[in-house]
Design a protein around this motif. Structure first.
Motif, PDB file in Angstrom:
ATOM      1  N   ALA A   1       1.173  -1.386  -0.168  1.00  0.00           N
ATOM      2  CA  ALA A   1       0.045  -0.045   0.089  1.00  0.00           C
ATOM      3  C   ALA A   1       0.791   1.280   0.116  1.00  0.00           C
ATOM      4  N   SER A   2       0.036   2.303  -0.357  1.00  0.00           N
ATOM      5  CA  SER A   2       1.330   3.851  -0.149  1.00  0.00           C
ATOM      6  C   SER A   2       1.288   4.532   1.003  1.00  0.00           C
ATOM      7  N   ARG A   3       1.855   5.153   0.750  1.00  0.00           N
ATOM      8  CA  ARG A   3       2.141   6.105   2.508  1.00  0.00           C
ATOM      9  C   ARG A   3       1.338   7.140   2.631  1.00  0.00           C
ATOM     10  N   PRO A   4       0.179   7.051   1.742  1.00  0.00           N
ATOM     11  CA  PRO A   4      -1.654   8.194   2.305  1.00  0.00           C
ATOM     12  C   PRO A   4      -2.386   6.312   2.055  1.00  0.00           C
ATOM     13  N   ARG A   5      -2.125   5.679   1.716  1.00  0.00           N
ATOM     14  CA  ARG A   5      -2.898   4.610   2.130  1.00  0.00           C
ATOM     15  C   ARG A   5      -2.433   3.787   4.005  1.00  0.00           C
ATOM     16  N   ARG A   6      -1.196   4.083   4.373  1.00  0.00           N
ATOM     17  CA  ARG A   6      -1.338   3.125   5.127  1.00  0.00           C
ATOM     18  C   ARG A   6      -1.873   4.166   6.612  1.00  0.00           C
ATOM     19  N   SER A   7      -1.910   5.693   5.851  1.00  0.00           N
ATOM     20  CA  SER A   7      -1.622   6.638   6.876  1.00  0.00           C
ATOM     21  C   SER A   7      -3.625   6.810   7.478  1.00  0.00           C
ATOM     22  N   LYS A   8      -4.578   6.803   6.207  1.00  0.00           N
ATOM     23  CA  LYS A   8      -5.540   6.412   6.775  1.00  0.00           C
ATOM     24  C   LYS A   8      -5.806   5.360   7.122  1.00  0.00           C
ATOM     25  N   ILE A   9      -5.195   4.301   7.561  1.00  0.00           N
ATOM     26  CA  ILE A   9      -5.379   2.616   7.581  1.00  0.00           C
ATOM     27  C   ILE A   9      -4.640   3.124   9.505  1.00  0.00           C
ATOM     28  N   ARG A  10      -3.999   3.878   9.385  1.00  0.00           N
ATOM     29  CA  ARG A  10      -3.795   4.149  11.261  1.00  0.00           C
ATOM     30  C   ARG A  10      -4.429   5.316  12.195  1.00  0.00           C
ATOM     31  N   SER A  11      -5.449   5.859  10.991  1.00  0.00           N
ATOM     32  CA  SER A  11      -5.712   7.033  11.471  1.00  0.00           C
ATOM     33  C   SER A  11      -7.469   5.955  12.057  1.00  0.00           C
ATOM     34  N   PHE A  12      -7.822   5.196  10.956  1.00  0.00           N
ATOM     35  CA  PHE A  12      -8.964   4.265  11.682  1.00  0.00           C
ATOM     36  C   PHE A  12      -8.271   3.497  12.472  1.00  0.00           C
ATOM     37  N   ALA A  13      -7.502   3.281  12.671  1.00  0.00           N
ATOM     38  CA  ALA A  13      -6.692   2.560  13.867  1.00  0.00           C
ATOM     39  C   ALA A  13      -7.220   2.652  15.420  1.00  0.00           C
ATOM     40  N   GLU A  14      -7.276   4.070  15.160  1.00  0.00           N
ATOM     41  CA  GLU A  14      -8.095   4.911  16.878  1.00  0.00           C
ATOM     42  C   GLU A  14      -8.886   4.683  16.318  1.00  0.00           C
ATOM     43  N   LEU A  15      -9.409   4.513  15.662  1.00  0.00           N
ATOM     44  CA  LEU A  15     -11.101   4.259  15.661  1.00  0.00           C
ATOM     45  C   LEU A  15     -11.447   2.562  16.791  1.00  0.00           C
ATOM     46  N   VAL A  16     -10.592   2.246  15.879  1.00  0.00           N
ATOM     47  CA  VAL A  16     -11.273   0.739  16.417  1.00  0.00           C
ATOM     48  C   VAL A  16     -10.721   0.386  17.888  1.00  0.00           C
ATOM     49  N   ARG A  17      -9.826   1.157  18.100  1.00  0.00           N
ATOM     50  CA  ARG A  17      -9.346   0.896  19.563  1.00  0.00           C
ATOM     51  C   ARG A  17     -10.421   1.514  20.421  1.00  0.00           C
ATOM     52  N   ARG A  18     -10.725   2.705  19.995  1.00  0.00           N
ATOM     53  CA  ARG A  18     -11.569   3.114  20.927  1.00  0.00           C
ATOM     54  C   ARG A  18     -13.175   3.590  21.251  1.00  0.00           C
ATOM     55  N   LEU A  19     -13.658   2.721  19.765  1.00  0.00           N
ATOM     56  CA  LEU A  19     -14.936   3.387  19.398  1.00  0.00           C
ATOM     57  C   LEU A  19     -15.946   1.806  18.885  1.00  0.00           C
ATOM     58  N   ASP A  20     -14.773   0.656  19.047  1.00  0.00           N
ATOM     59  CA  ASP A  20     -15.671  -0.850  17.931  1.00  0.00           C
ATOM     60  C   ASP A  20     -16.268  -1.381  18.899  1.00  0.00           C
ATOM     61  N   ALA A  21     -16.451  -0.950  19.840  1.00  0.00           N
ATOM     62  CA  ALA A  21     -17.551  -1.666  21.387  1.00  0.00           C
ATOM     63  C   ALA A  21     -18.641  -0.760  20.681  1.00  0.00           C
ATOM     64  N   LEU A  22     -18.447   0.039  20.875  1.00  0.00           N
ATOM     65  CA  LEU A  22     -20.387   1.492  20.480  1.00  0.00           C
ATOM     66  C   LEU A  22     -21.044   1.322  19.280  1.00  0.00           C
ATOM     67  N   LEU A  23     -20.099   1.110  18.072  1.00  0.00           N
ATOM     68  CA  LEU A  23     -20.214   0.755  16.766  1.00  0.00           C
ATOM     69  C   LEU A  23     -20.956  -1.216  16.036  1.00  0.00           C
ATOM     70  N   CYS A  24     -21.993  -0.370  15.301  1.00  0.00           N
ATOM     71  CA  CYS A  24     -22.815  -1.948  14.954  1.00  0.00           C
ATOM     72  C   CYS A  24     -22.492  -1.985  13.741  1.00  0.00           C
ATOM     73  N   PHE A  25     -22.372  -1.242  12.881  1.00  0.00           N
ATOM     74  CA  PHE A  25     -21.730  -1.424  11.927  1.00  0.00           C
ATOM     75  C   PHE A  25     -20.239  -0.748  11.222  1.00  0.00           C
ATOM     76  N   PRO A  26     -19.351  -0.595  11.815  1.00  0.00           N
ATOM     77  CA  PRO A  26     -18.250  -0.121  11.375  1.00  0.00           C
ATOM     78  C   PRO A  26     -17.052  -0.452   9.933  1.00  0.00           C
ATOM     79  N   ALA A  27     -18.394  -1.625   9.712  1.00  0.00           N
ATOM     80  CA  ALA A  27     -17.294  -1.390   8.610  1.00  0.00           C
ATOM     81  C   ALA A  27     -17.382  -1.010   7.374  1.00  0.00           C
TER      82      ALA A  27
END
Length: 350
Positions: A221-247
């Motif tokens: 993956a390109s560097r910008p694409r990995r940067s976006k995945i990194r941003s979503f990783a914060e959502l996973v860590r903090r909001l995974d239990a709250l979201l019902c349709f995260p995908a």
């Protein structure tokens, strides 16, 4: 004129030979006896030369050893496909990157397996003798689960096994890479799903930290694409239990949420309240609640009361930055009690 002489054949006695046979009429060929002709004698094993027997045996042994070696190498390298019982495979060996699969997609796959059988092998890792189940699933979760559903439904023996490539034992990180590579090629993952598998791989101990996981799992993956995945990783860590349709989160709204988590301390609590109030039963309803939480204005420094110019500094002021102590020191005639009070109020956001 000279007279011609007539020559006669020489006498046999003169040549010292036996008298020439007299010509006789050609005899007719003797007819073959009636009945089947006698069979030709065949070469028996005893009539085969010993050297030929030795050479033939050596050739057979060499061919057998070559085939055995090829099969052994194919099994060791994970190129050999063989049927395995469904009960021998652990589908939870790795944390799956697919959060959910639409039922219509699963139904289509089941009908294809029912009509045409399994066309593509799954990949498993050999966990070693004595383990129950013996094999851990690397890739092919949809095929495995569909075959299990068909076997439960029909009880047919053809659905009781699955064609699989048995990979050699490997590090957990390599197993995660294999799983992600197949799904990246065959089925596009959402940013949230990509980030989720990276964070879960770190939690499972396959990688030391997020950066190592992202570099290994998404090396192409390109560097910008990995940067976006990194941003979503914060959502996973903090909001995974709250979201019902995260995908179902798109790139834009997901990045907005990641930014809000970084810059707005009250966003997470506000989002939890919005989601609880909406009780969303669909991805669309959930994202509408998220948008409302994002649009709610938050207290920022721009809203804090500003100190009037004439009250800020009434004389010369010197600023000293003491890095080793983490302090900023103001000194001079302009540093008054009024200035101190106003600065404290401004810093407190009052």
């Amino acid at each position: 004129m000279a007279k011609r002489k007539r020559l006669t054949p020489a006498s046999p006695d003169f040549l010292g030979g036996s008298p020439a046979p007299t010509a006789s009429p050609v005899a007719a060929p003797t007819p073959a006896p009636a009945g089947p002709s006698p069979a030709r004698p065949s070469l028996s094993a005893a009539s085969t030369p010993p050297i030929a027997q030795v050479a033939g045996g050596a050739a057979r042994n060499a061919a057998f050893e070559e085939v055995t070696t090829l099969i052994t190498e194919a099994r060791r390298e994970g190129r050999l496909i063989q049927p395995l019982p469904l009960s021998e495979i652990d589908p939870g060996y790795l944390v799956r990157d697919r959060i959910s699969v639409p039922e219509e997609d699963q139904q289509s796959l089941r009908e294809s397996l029912r009509a045409r059988g399994q066309q593509m092998a799954i990949e498993v890792v050999d966990l070693g003798e004595g383990r129950e189940p013996r094999y851990g699933l690397i890739s092919g979760w949809r095929r495995l689960s569909s075959l299990r559903a068909l076997f439960d439904e029909t009880g047919e023996a053809r659905f009781s096994t699955v064609l699989a490539r048995i990979r050699p034992p490997q590090a957990a990180g390599e197993a995660y890479v294999s799983m992600v590579e197949e799904n990246e090629i065959r089925l596009g993952l959402s940013y949230y799903e990509r980030a989720r598998i990276a964070t879960k791989a770190v939690e499972a101990g396959a990688f030391e930290h997020d950066e190592a996981a992202l570099s290994a799992l998404y090396a192409s993956a390109s560097r910008p694409r990995r940067s976006k995945i990194r941003s979503f990783a914060e959502l996973v860590r903090r909001l995974d239990a709250l979201l019902c349709f995260p995908a179902s989160l798109g790139e834009r709204i997901g990045l907005q949420m990641a930014k809000a988590l970084r810059e707005d301390p009250g966003f997470e609590a506000r989002l939890a309240a919005a989601l609880d109030k909406s009780a969303a039963e669909s991805a669309e309803a959930e994202q509408e609640a998220i948008r409302k939480a994002l649009k709610t204005p938050a207290v920022s420094r721009a809203k804090r009361p500003e100190v009037p110019k004439q009250a800020r500094i009434s004389g010369p002021v010197e600023l000293h930055w003491q890095e080793e102590r983490g302090e900023i020191v103001l000194s001079g005639a302009g540093v008054t009690e009024e200035l101190r009070q106003r600065l404290e109020a401004w810093l407190a956001g009052k």
